[in-house]
Design a protein around this motif. Sequence first.
Motif, mmCIF file in Angstrom:
data_model
loop_
_atom_site.group_PDB
_atom_site.id
_atom_site.type_symbol
_atom_site.label_atom_id
_atom_site.label_comp_id
_atom_site.label_asym_id
_atom_site.label_seq_id
_atom_site.Cartn_x
_atom_site.Cartn_y
_atom_site.Cartn_z
ATOM 1 N N ALA A 277 -12.361 1.103 -11.363
ATOM 2 C CA ALA A 277 -10.934 0.943 -11.631
ATOM 3 C C ALA A 277 -10.133 1.892 -10.748
ATOM 4 N N ALA A 278 -10.622 3.135 -10.611
ATOM 5 C CA ALA A 278 -9.915 4.114 -9.771
ATOM 6 C C ALA A 278 -9.857 3.635 -8.329
ATOM 7 N N VAL A 279 -10.976 3.113 -7.827
ATOM 8 C CA VAL A 279 -10.974 2.621 -6.446
ATOM 9 C C VAL A 279 -9.958 1.494 -6.282
ATOM 10 N N ILE A 280 -9.985 0.538 -7.215
ATOM 11 C CA ILE A 280 -9.064 -0.608 -7.132
ATOM 12 C C ILE A 280 -7.609 -0.127 -7.185
ATOM 13 N N ILE A 281 -7.313 0.793 -8.123
ATOM 14 C CA ILE A 281 -5.928 1.253 -8.281
ATOM 15 C C ILE A 281 -5.481 1.979 -7.020
ATOM 16 N N MET A 282 -6.335 2.910 -6.547
ATOM 17 C CA MET A 282 -5.941 3.710 -5.385
ATOM 18 C C MET A 282 -5.719 2.836 -4.158
ATOM 19 N N ILE A 283 -6.642 1.897 -3.929
ATOM 20 C CA ILE A 283 -6.485 1.046 -2.751
ATOM 21 C C ILE A 283 -5.240 0.173 -2.900
ATOM 22 N N SER A 284 -4.992 -0.318 -4.115
ATOM 23 C CA SER A 284 -3.842 -1.210 -4.264
ATOM 24 C C SER A 284 -2.528 -0.439 -4.117
ATOM 25 N N VAL A 285 -2.501 0.818 -4.579
ATOM 26 C CA VAL A 285 -1.291 1.628 -4.385
ATOM 27 C C VAL A 285 -1.089 1.894 -2.889
ATOM 28 N N GLY A 286 -2.164 2.275 -2.218
ATOM 29 C CA GLY A 286 -2.075 2.546 -0.787
ATOM 30 C C GLY A 286 -1.656 1.321 -0.002
ATOM 31 N N GLN A 287 -2.296 0.183 -0.324
ATOM 32 C CA GLN A 287 -1.971 -1.053 0.382
ATOM 33 C C GLN A 287 -0.543 -1.490 0.080
ATOM 34 N N GLY A 288 -0.104 -1.258 -1.153
ATOM 35 C CA GLY A 288 1.256 -1.614 -1.538
ATOM 36 C C GLY A 288 2.277 -0.831 -0.734
ATOM 37 N N ALA A 289 2.041 0.482 -0.614
ATOM 38 C CA ALA A 289 2.954 1.334 0.164
ATOM 39 C C ALA A 289 2.976 0.867 1.605
ATOM 40 N N SER A 290 1.799 0.603 2.134
ATOM 41 C CA SER A 290 1.694 0.184 3.525
ATOM 42 C C SER A 290 2.426 -1.135 3.759
ATOM 43 N N LYS A 291 2.272 -2.045 2.795
ATOM 44 C CA LYS A 291 2.894 -3.358 2.941
ATOM 45 C C LYS A 291 4.412 -3.235 2.883
ATOM 46 N N ARG A 292 4.903 -2.349 1.979
ATOM 47 C CA ARG A 292 6.348 -2.204 1.868
ATOM 48 C C ARG A 292 6.926 -1.620 3.149
ATOM 49 N N ILE A 293 6.246 -0.614 3.686
ATOM 50 C CA ILE A 293 6.759 0.008 4.912
ATOM 51 C C ILE A 293 6.782 -0.999 6.051
ATOM 52 N N SER A 294 5.688 -1.743 6.196
ATOM 53 C CA SER A 294 5.695 -2.684 7.319
ATOM 54 C C SER A 294 6.702 -3.806 7.116
ATOM 55 N N ASP A 295 6.890 -4.225 5.853
ATOM 56 C CA ASP A 295 7.917 -5.247 5.608
ATOM 57 C C ASP A 295 9.290 -4.743 6.033
ATOM 58 N N GLN A 296 9.580 -3.474 5.678
ATOM 59 C CA GLN A 296 10.901 -2.947 5.992
ATOM 60 C C GLN A 296 11.105 -2.772 7.480
#
Lengths: 251, 405
Positions: B33-52
């Motif tokens: 669960a920790a791996v999934i959460i951490m990767i999804s938070v990281g990927q989410g941040a990355s996706k938001r930055i690249s979208d912007q």
Amino acid sequence: MSGKTVILLENVKKIYQLGETRVFALKGINLTIREGEMVAVMGSSGSGKSTLLNIMGCLDRPTAGIYYLDGENVSQLAKSRLARIRNKRIGFVFQGFNLLGRTTVLANVQLPLIYAGAGKKEMAERAKEALAWVGLSDYLEHYPSQMSGGQQQRVAIARALVNNPSLILADEPTGSLDSKTSIEIMAVIQRLYLEKGITVIIVTHEREISQYCRRLIKLKDGRITEDTPVMNPRNAAEDLAAMPDEGEGQI
Amino acid sequence: MNFINNFEVALNGIKANKLRSSLTMLGIIIGVAAVIIMISVGQGASKRISDQISSMGSNLLMVSPGAGQGPVRGASGNVNTLTLEDAEAIAGLSMVAGAVPELNTGATIVYENQTWTSQINGTTPGMQVIKDWPVSSGSYFGDDDVQSASLVAVLGQTVVDNLFPPGTDPVGATIRINKLAFTVVGVLSPKGAAMMGQDQDDAVYVPITTVQKRMLGVNNVRTINVQTETQDSMAYVQTSIEELLRERHRITGSKTDDFSVLSLTSVLEAAETATGTMTILLASIAAISLLVGGIGIMNIMLVSVTERTKEIGLRMAVGATESNILNQFLVESVVLCLVGGFTGIITGAAVAWAISKFAGWPTYITLYSILLSAGFSAAIGIFFGYYPAKKAASLDPIEALRFEK
């Protein structure tokens, strides 16, 4: 007593290396046991009777000498081959029953069939048949902890015979039971060779138990000191009928 | 003995001790669960930055002074080599839609008795076009204001809100910046927060010459934003700018450029590298907890083997081979890990969803993080289950049968 030879031991020796010292557990055993015999092996502790039973049960290999089981030399087979042979040809009955505690009676009896690679349906049928033979048809879904010692030992006998072995080895099968239950168990074991013609070898230190066998082998210091037929062998079923009707037994 | 039998034996082993099995699984559940959460938070941040970054327009180039290696160093502005004339020359290149110089400084703005500290951006009217940012009232300053370094200002909405009483139209009002009196000519429409969270409306735009001559007394510009006519021409324009500036700055041969040209693509790449590093860091920390969970599995399996010595002896007596026993315990630990792993994936996905729902952080669950965790937990099951299973398989049946707890 005729029939083909089930066990043939030729000058079988077993030496254990315990650190610096060598322990001679068996010092040259020569023994022939034919099909359908019922043999008691007696001896004090340290006489080598457990070692002999382990070798005859293919749980251990002799240091020297040859062991023929059903005519096949099994003395130096690989461990996995010995496991096969134990599975197909030998049934074990132990003093402590050795049933799996959190497993139903039916599943306990099926255990050897799992390793024989039997199908599910076949396993259930054969296990039920074996349990019916020892008179426990009503206990299929019980757990060992819900049963008396005598009933548990009968489950263990059902497990030993489920794979139609040619040989059943019983190590102190009545050692944990009271005397009446012991006779009940001996009645079941006697039926194994009377009805099914299975060769039975019982290791015991109780003289009364040996009276239910047909042949008595005594061991001392790793040698056979006596090998005689049992005089006036007793019939456990008859003895049981003569006893007052009480206790747990319900064969 | 076939595989299905093997599987059933192992499942029964797990079922026989439910509490212990579920506690063992807990370690894996938390780890996965920790791996999934951490990767999804990281990927989410990355996706938001690249979208912007991509929403800012992909055909933008940034020319900065100094031999920048990335956006951070390029923006430091320590080297003052770019000038207004450079911007004009760039604007004259082919395929260039506009070149807008920028020079900014922080200052306190005073209106009547209100003060507000904000960023003063010196620029040209082209800024409005490049940033696609219209005025909500008044108008933008013109090229003539840049020519004459006029004291005119266009205010962002946040500045207006902090200086003027509600309801007043600031257009035409006089504000003071560094003791200079500026006339407000327009108010920009509200734009909101930028990608790094700063308020884009908290800014004042004035002619770049006014900042250069009247406020800072310099001749350079901090950066030149270049818009190309098409996205395909970006590489071409980037090369032309580099050639032009090398010529203008008299940089010959192997001398290092005193400027750097960055496209948004390279900014995007740098940002992705940064967030990627963050994701890996987070995932590694989570992976440690998965590892600890694996060690927990090994521990429990070792206890289980010892506890079940007699059972193992019996199984061997009735015909189980070494490999039967090995497989039984191996399948048991792999099943524990896989069930734990899948529960962990579901838990992790649920928590990631809750984080984006209630904390407002963007999370993004990737297939790759799910496959990674599932594969990792199976590997842990095999790796940490192997030693206890081997130990069980190598027991001597005689010793095992004689074993008393």
